[in-house]
Write an enzyme that holds these catalytic residues in place. Structure first.
Site, PDB file in Angstrom:
ATOM      1  N   ASN A 156       0.758  -1.190  -0.024  1.00 15.11           N
ATOM      2  CA  ASN A 156      -0.174   0.143   0.113  1.00 15.11           C
ATOM      3  C   ASN A 156       0.641   1.101  -0.047  1.00 15.11           C
ATOM      4  OD1 ASN A 156       0.578  -0.886   2.529  1.00 15.11           O
ATOM      5  ND2 ASN A 156      -0.843   0.569   3.566  1.00 15.11           N
ATOM      6  N   GLU A 254       2.289  -6.588  12.089  1.00 16.26           N
ATOM      7  CA  GLU A 254       1.539  -5.390  12.079  1.00 16.26           C
ATOM      8  C   GLU A 254       0.342  -5.559  10.846  1.00 16.26           C
ATOM      9  OE1 GLU A 254       2.179  -2.885  13.601  1.00 16.26           O
ATOM     10  OE2 GLU A 254       3.941  -3.272  14.354  1.00 16.26           O
ATOM     11  N   CYS A 288      -3.568   0.863   6.383  1.00 12.50           N
ATOM     12  CA  CYS A 288      -4.167   0.050   7.607  1.00 12.50           C
ATOM     13  C   CYS A 288      -5.045   1.087   8.607  1.00 12.50           C
ATOM     14  CB  CYS A 288      -3.138  -0.823   8.329  1.00 12.50           C
ATOM     15  SG  CYS A 288      -1.531   0.493   8.793  1.00 12.50           S
ATOM     16  N   GLU A 466       6.422  -1.053  15.898  1.00 10.89           N
ATOM     17  CA  GLU A 466       7.350  -0.479  14.911  1.00 10.89           C
ATOM     18  C   GLU A 466       6.956   0.962  14.159  1.00 10.89           C
ATOM     19  OE1 GLU A 466       8.979  -3.321  12.033  1.00 10.89           O
ATOM     20  OE2 GLU A 466       7.740  -4.731  12.993  1.00 10.89           O
TER      21      GLU A 466
HETATM   22  P1  NAD Z   1      -1.317  -9.746   2.292  1.00  7.92           P
HETATM   23  O1  NAD Z   1      -1.500 -10.095   3.519  1.00  7.92           O
HETATM   24  O2  NAD Z   1      -2.136 -10.603   1.549  1.00  7.92           O
HETATM   25  O3  NAD Z   1      -0.037  -9.815   1.903  1.00  7.92           O
HETATM   26  C1  NAD Z   1       1.138  -8.896   2.221  1.00  7.92           C
HETATM   27  C2  NAD Z   1       2.447  -9.782   2.107  1.00  7.92           C
HETATM   28  O4  NAD Z   1       2.338 -10.955   2.644  1.00  7.92           O
HETATM   29  C3  NAD Z   1       2.718  -9.817   0.631  1.00  7.92           C
HETATM   30  O5  NAD Z   1       4.217  -9.646   0.504  1.00  7.92           O
HETATM   31  C4  NAD Z   1       2.222 -11.259   0.353  1.00  7.92           C
HETATM   32  O6  NAD Z   1       2.975 -11.636  -0.804  1.00  7.92           O
HETATM   33  C5  NAD Z   1       2.646 -11.776   1.567  1.00  7.92           C
HETATM   34  N1  NAD Z   1       2.262 -13.167   1.937  1.00  7.92           N
HETATM   35  C6  NAD Z   1       0.955 -13.584   1.402  1.00  7.92           C
HETATM   36  N2  NAD Z   1       0.650 -14.964   1.855  1.00  7.92           N
HETATM   37  C7  NAD Z   1       1.677 -15.202   2.471  1.00  7.92           C
HETATM   38  C8  NAD Z   1       2.290 -16.402   3.407  1.00  7.92           C
HETATM   39  N3  NAD Z   1       1.225 -17.548   3.394  1.00  7.92           N
HETATM   40  N4  NAD Z   1       3.387 -16.431   3.911  1.00  7.92           N
HETATM   41  C9  NAD Z   1       4.130 -15.458   3.806  1.00  7.92           C
HETATM   42  N5  NAD Z   1       4.049 -14.241   3.231  1.00  7.92           N
HETATM   43  C10 NAD Z   1       2.794 -14.094   2.482  1.00  7.92           C
HETATM   44  O7  NAD Z   1      -2.115  -8.081   2.554  1.00  7.92           O
HETATM   45  P2  NAD Z   1      -2.140  -7.276   1.386  1.00  7.92           P
HETATM   46  O8  NAD Z   1      -3.673  -7.294   0.876  1.00  7.92           O
HETATM   47  O9  NAD Z   1      -1.033  -7.346   0.454  1.00  7.92           O
HETATM   48  O10 NAD Z   1      -2.067  -5.768   2.281  1.00  7.92           O
HETATM   49  C11 NAD Z   1      -2.988  -5.208   2.876  1.00  7.92           C
HETATM   50  C12 NAD Z   1      -3.282  -5.814   4.316  1.00  7.92           C
HETATM   51  O11 NAD Z   1      -2.121  -5.005   4.938  1.00  7.92           O
HETATM   52  C13 NAD Z   1      -4.257  -4.778   5.139  1.00  7.92           C
HETATM   53  O12 NAD Z   1      -4.884  -5.875   6.065  1.00  7.92           O
HETATM   54  C14 NAD Z   1      -3.758  -3.742   5.907  1.00  7.92           C
HETATM   55  O13 NAD Z   1      -4.291  -3.126   6.914  1.00  7.92           O
HETATM   56  C15 NAD Z   1      -2.181  -4.322   6.142  1.00  7.92           C
HETATM   57  N6  NAD Z   1      -1.400  -3.248   6.366  1.00  7.92           N
HETATM   58  C16 NAD Z   1      -1.222  -3.217   7.894  1.00  7.92           C
HETATM   59  C17 NAD Z   1      -0.206  -2.064   8.146  1.00  7.92           C
HETATM   60  C18 NAD Z   1       0.256  -2.115   9.711  1.00  7.92           C
HETATM   61  O14 NAD Z   1       1.422  -1.362   9.881  1.00  7.92           O
HETATM   62  N7  NAD Z   1      -0.490  -2.351  10.682  1.00  7.92           N
HETATM   63  C19 NAD Z   1       0.616  -1.371   7.308  1.00  7.92           C
HETATM   64  C20 NAD Z   1       0.135  -1.586   5.979  1.00  7.92           C
HETATM   65  C21 NAD Z   1      -0.703  -2.535   5.582  1.00  7.92           C
END
Ligand code: NAD
Length: 490
Positions: A156, A254, A288, A466
């Site tokens: 994002n 996170e 997020c 973090e």
């Molecule tokens: P996602 O969980 O689908 O993917 C995030 C990352 O994890 C990607 O690099 C993906 O390739 C990897 N991934 C997916 N499956 C995996 C697995 N089984 N094992 C290891 N890695 C894996 O999330 P998204 O849709 O890309 O991102 C959006 C989400 O991220 C939202 O829920 C958002 O709130 C969250 N987010 C949180 C923060 C925070 O600081 N709390 C910041 C930004 C985004």
């Protein structure tokens, strides 16, 4: 300059060199603005992740033996290189996310500030001295690196997400393998180029491109990876915690949010509406910390809603600096948002404005969703409890402060929360009782800074914070050193 020419294929960085996947496989990266393929990306799998981890493990002894001050100096050199190439870096971010160059430049500036902050931590990697019950005994704590850090990030805010993890991991003396988000491969790749140009030794930062199951999961299972730091969805975070937990690896999560913004009857409604719109729609709601549940006192509900809708209808959507926000990151996410809205309608919610894909000639092919306000959704409905991660937010009506607080807390998530009020009593009571990792008064649900700890409660994380100095706790071990001495032997 805000154009960026993508290479044909975005490679990995392993041991200081660019390399494709060992099976020479690639996948497509599409422009969120046009929907067209803009490049191919190395499709790494277990073997490639294994090579990256080996490279990081080999580099550990030399990098961890450098003083924290020397490591901080390298971080500062990386931050300076980013600053020199800031326009180009922002152009990469803009080109692969579809956000405007202006928004990408602001995000890049934040990432550089984080690098500068963490570089300074090299001179402040403090421990504590403590007393002892035993005479002639001293104790003190020192920070030690953990080893190889596996860093997995979302797309994002791509350069911020890289900086939040890489800089604190490195200053603590760890070597790293970063699994780039599949939707933003070029930002991670270009950061790798800048880091190596700035003098980061080979193997200290390895960057693996690929899909989650194929390139992320092997990083979590690899026994040489001492700490896994993950930013992404709660569902994936839960699985990562399970796998990392089974081998007792440290894990920082996170995760998602469904963040409330409360508007009281004594709020400045113009300011509250301005922040509600920004919280809901900036970065196309792909934060997020997006404000996706706006909770409004009954006595001002209609007046506030009308202000909000009027402001929202003035928003312009597109990739330019003149636009308020851009597309969402990929076609699947857009489809999931439209499906969630359809299900909400079926369950009785009303779409007050927006709710459709923008596909006129100005938006043709792009992944654009009109800014959307939903009303009449039940607090426990799917749309109220599930993160949409797009420009969609719900409005709720409450009678008073107590009901507002209760509804704010009625969520599986607990990342950020905000209240708009002129009352010091309401402000303090809200910040005290709201279940969130960050509580804001009279601003937006987002807006953390490099020196501030960020993270959530409940299903928004596992309690780590973090960045800020608190990130050092994720990436280092505390060793307690105890020294006994005998004054008679002097
Ligand atoms: P996602 O969980 O689908 O993917 C995030 C990352 O994890 C990607 O690099 C993906 O390739 C990897 N991934 C997916 N499956 C995996 C697995 N089984 N094992 C290891 N890695 C894996 O999330 P998204 O849709 O890309 O991102 C959006 C989400 O991220 C939202 O829920 C958002 O709130 C969250 N987010 C949180 C923060 C925070 O600081 N709390 C910041 C930004 C985004």
């Amino acid at each position: 300059m805000n154009q960026f020419e993508f290479p044909h294929t975005i490679p990995n960085w392993i041991d200081g060199c660019e390399s494709g996947s060992s099976a020479s496989e690639t996948f497509a990266k599409f422009s969120p603005v046009t929907g067209k393929e803009i490049c191919r990306v190395a499709r790494s799998r277990t073997a490639d992740v294994g090579r990256a981890v080996r490279s990081a493990a080999n580099a550990f002894s030399i990098w961890s033996a450098q003083t924290p001050v020397a490591r901080g100096d390298v971080l500062m050199a990386i931050a300076r290189t980013m600053r020199c190439r800031q326009e180009r870096l922002a152009a990469v971010v803009a080109a692969e996310t579809g956000m405007s160059f202006k928004a990408a430049a602001a995000e890049t500036a934040g990432a550089i500030a984080l690098g500068e902050f963490m570089a300074g931590e090299g001179r402040r990697l403090y421990g504590r001295t403590t007393t002892s019950a035993v005479p002639n005994k001293w104790a003190m704590t020192v920070r030690e690196p953990l080893g190889v850090a596996g860093l997995i990030i979302a797309a994002n805010t791509p350069i911020a997400n890289v900086a939040w993890k890489v800089f604190p991991a490195l200053v603590c003396g760890n070597t790293t393998v970063l699994k780039a988000a599949e939707d933003t491969p070029a930002t991670a790749w270009f950061f790798g180029q800048l880091a190596h140009e700035a003098g980061l030794p080979p193997g200290v930062l390895n960057i693996v491109q690929g899909l989650g199951e194929e390139a992320g999961a092997p990083l979590v299972t690899d026994p040489r990876v001492a700490v896994v730091s993950f930013t992404g969805s709660t569902a994936v975070g839960r699985e990562i915690a399970r796998v990392a937990g089974s081998r007792l690896a440290r894990c920082s999560l996170e995760l998602g949010g469904k963040n409330p913004l409360v508007v009281c009857d004594d709020a400045d409604l113009e300011i509250a509406a301005q922040w509600a719109v920004l919280s809901a729609f900036s970065n196309a709601g792909q934060r997020c910390a997006a404000g996706s549940r706006v909770i409004v006192f009954d006595s001002i509900y209609e007046a506030f809603r009308d202000l909000l809708v009027a402001r929202t209808r003035r928003l312009t959507v597109g990739p330019g600096d003149e636009h308020d926000f851009g597309p969402v990151i990929n076609a699947q996410q857009l489809e999931a948002m439209l499906t969630a809205l359809e299900r909400a309608r079926t369950a009785g919610a009303v779409i007050r404005t927006g709710g459709f894909r923008l596909d006129d000639s100005a938006h043709a092919g792009g992944f654009y969703l009109a800014p959307t306000w939903v009303e009449n959704a039940a607090p426990d409905a799917e749309i109220s409890t599930t993160e949409i991660f797009g420009p969609v937010a719900c409005l709720y009506r409450v009678n008073d402060f107590a009901e507002a607080l209760e509804l704010a807390n009625r969520s599986p998530y607990g990342l950020t929360a905000c209240i708009h009020t002129r009352s010091i009593h309401r402000a303090i009571e809200f910040t005290r009782r709201v279940q969130a990792g960050a509580a804001v008064v009279n601003a937006g649900t987002y807006g953390s800074e490099p020196h501030m700890p960020f993270g959530g409660v409940k299903q928004s994380g596992n309690g780590t914070r973090e960045p800020g100095t608190e990130a050092l706790d994720v990436y280092s071990n505390l060793k307690n050193i105890i020294m006994a001495f005998d004054p008679n032997l002097t």
